[in-house]
Design a protein around this motif. Structure first.
Motif: not given
Length: 211
Positions: A195-204
């Motif tokens: 979930l952290v990875a998904a949020v990070a990629l979305t923000e990027f």
């Protein structure tokens, strides 16, 4: 083109908090549901427990979740202003969480460096990232790519210990001569970090579009 701050607010911040909390909780839940109470092994215990079974190769991967959580927190804190108490609390928390992987003093004294040196190096890396974040916080806050190492660390922290569990599981089943399941902690830990990875990629990608 103007630089966009990378600090998250609202739902992304909540999801990051939930993901990190889930990963932390999952690391302290049952990973290996053995047939007796003494064989209900949590994530924190997996690395040491399999050592006594003679299943040694790559057991350091079971210590990776707190390292990954620590690095994620340290990287996130690098995007926050240094004049806020929460920034420094987060940096201290990053190192404290990573310290869950710290080997016992007896291990350092009695076992060869190959059994514990990598963990010490990774804990030191978290501390270095936390210090570097304090020195370059203004620059990091303007760089959207800071989300890429956050995503990469979270994916590695989720997948490598999980894959190692699946690799070790047949060996444990052979030793115990019975089927062994997959503890809820494995799924909670990996889901939280993913979930952290998904949020990070979305923000990027959101910041890249904004630029």
């Amino acid at each position: 083109m103007t630089d966009q701050p990378t600090t998250v607010h609202g739902m992304p911040r909540l999801l990051l908090f939930l993901g990190l909390t889930a990963a932390f909780v999952g690391y302290f839940r049952i990973w290996l549901p053995g047939p007796a109470a003494g064989l209900q092994i949590i994530g924190l215990e997996m690395g040491e427990w399999i050592k006594f079974l003679g299943v040694g190769p790559r057991r350091d991967l079971f210590y990776l979740p707190p390292i990954a959580m620590g690095l994620v927190i340290a990287l996130l804190a690098s995007t926050w202003p240094n004049d806020r108490p929460r920034t420094w609390i987060a940096r201290g928390l990053a190192v404290a969480v990573a310290m869950l992987s710290f080997p016992a003093i007896a291990v350092i004294q009695l076992e060869p460096p190959g059994e514990w040196l990598l963990r010490l190096g990774l804990i030191a890396l978290v501390a270095v990232v936390a210090v570097a974040g304090a020195l370059f916080s203004r620059r990091a806050a303007a760089l959207p790519w800071i989300w890429l190492p956050i995503a990469a660390v979270a994916v590695l922290g989720a997948m490598l210990p999980t894959l190692q569990y699946f690799a070790v599981r047949p060996v444990v089943e052979a030793i115990m001569r019975r089927p062994i399941g997959i503890g809820l902690g494995v799924w909670i830990n990996s889901a939280g970090l993913l979930l952290v990875a998904a949020v990070a990629l979305t923000e990027f990608f959101k910041l890249r579009r904004a630029q």
